[in-house]
Design an enzyme around this catalytic site. Sequence first.
Site, PDB file in Angstrom:
ATOM      1  N   ALA A  34      11.442  18.095 -38.509  1.00 10.21           N
ATOM      2  CA  ALA A  34      13.265  18.201 -38.313  1.00 10.21           C
ATOM      3  C   ALA A  34      13.874  16.784 -39.043  1.00 10.21           C
ATOM      4  CB  ALA A  34      13.500  18.425 -37.148  1.00 10.21           C
ATOM      5  N   LEU A  35      13.275  16.392 -40.247  1.00  6.08           N
ATOM      6  CA  LEU A  35      13.668  15.016 -40.478  1.00  6.08           C
ATOM      7  C   LEU A  35      14.838  14.836 -40.743  1.00  6.08           C
ATOM      8  CD1 LEU A  35      10.299  14.969 -43.336  1.00  6.08           C
ATOM      9  CD2 LEU A  35      10.478  14.072 -40.887  1.00  6.08           C
ATOM     10  N   HIS A  39      14.011   9.384 -39.803  1.00  7.51           N
ATOM     11  CA  HIS A  39      12.708   9.488 -40.426  1.00  7.51           C
ATOM     12  C   HIS A  39      12.833   8.647 -41.899  1.00  7.51           C
ATOM     13  CE1 HIS A  39      12.732  13.009 -37.518  1.00  7.51           C
ATOM     14  NE2 HIS A  39      11.606  12.303 -37.200  1.00  7.51           N
ATOM     15  N   ARG A 190      16.288  15.873 -31.326  1.00 10.70           N
ATOM     16  CA  ARG A 190      16.953  16.622 -30.244  1.00 10.70           C
ATOM     17  C   ARG A 190      18.451  16.568 -30.181  1.00 10.70           C
ATOM     18  NH1 ARG A 190      11.611  14.770 -27.682  1.00 10.70           N
ATOM     19  NH2 ARG A 190      10.661  16.617 -27.094  1.00 10.70           N
TER      20      ARG A 190
END
Length: 317
Positions: A34-35, A39, A190
């Site tokens: 879930a870059l 990241h 999140r």
Amino acid sequence: MQPVIVDSPAALRLVSERWRAAGLSLGLVPTMGALHAGHRSLLRRARSECDRVVASIFVNPAQFAPTEDLDRYPRTLDADLTVLAEEHIDALLLPRASALYPPGFATAVRVEGGLVAGHEAAARPGHLDGVALVVAKLLVAARADRAYFGQKDAQQCAVVARLAADLDTGTEIVVCPTVRDADGLALSSRNAYLSDEQRAQALAIPAGLAAAARRYAAGDRDSARLRAAVEARLAGAEDLVPDYVDVVDGASFAPVAEAGRGSKIVVAATIGSARLIDTLSLGTDEPPATPRGAHHTDDAHGLEPGVAERSRQCTVP
Ligand code: AMP
């Protein structure tokens, strides 16, 4: 170009050994996918410092408690592959859980002592042990020269640095600054769990850190007052349930009465189903940006409002 995809530690070791034999340096960027731009900042740093870069995407069951969000953790592989190609990443470790934890697996890796006595270790029993286990496995398989982590997860960084040193992995642990949205909220996979209203309330976290940073910049070193500056902001967000606000030594995570260089303010709070954490390294980090009109609490302390608006934003397009 798409990265070469390997699906097991053994396959990663082969790739790594080939590069090492050719005299090339290797950077490792472990992720759960879930870059986002946070990241990307790690990938870019690795790309700029190493001849070859390998990322991993693995939602590690060992670091989730049975009650946590393992099943619904965001998984966006197609988009992630695009990010990795855009950042010119050479290889991706994309293992199934059974490739890392085959039948008969029976080894634990645990950092002991004060570093794992409180904060995330207390709130999420077993979490940091699960992180230590998977990172140890990745370091053994990749034999990277450097591995890159984000300081938003400050206790994780301290645990990883400890284990890399204690196990003589020969890998330098590089801690990268937190990337934030323009409104100051630390990027996190999140954050996808937040409604617009919850997200607006979550801004109390960076606003609190910014308020504490302004106090620190104005010369206040008293941990209780710095904490109070954060807590005052959190208290203004009615659905945000604070877990901890602490001023700690960044390496040992021992609370400090007087803040100084190397101290961090660490915050965790829950809103709805999302547990959010954030960190500010005092005297080092730029204070998070705070939205206009969010400075009233500082006025009560006689500090100049709006300082954070001049801060450099650490965003990656
Ligand atoms: P995760 O996929 O959440 O396990 O994160 C993978 C790595 O990215 C960890 O080292 C995190 O600390 C780092 N990371 C996550 N969010 C951010 C952020 N907003 N800025 C910088 N690094 C981050």
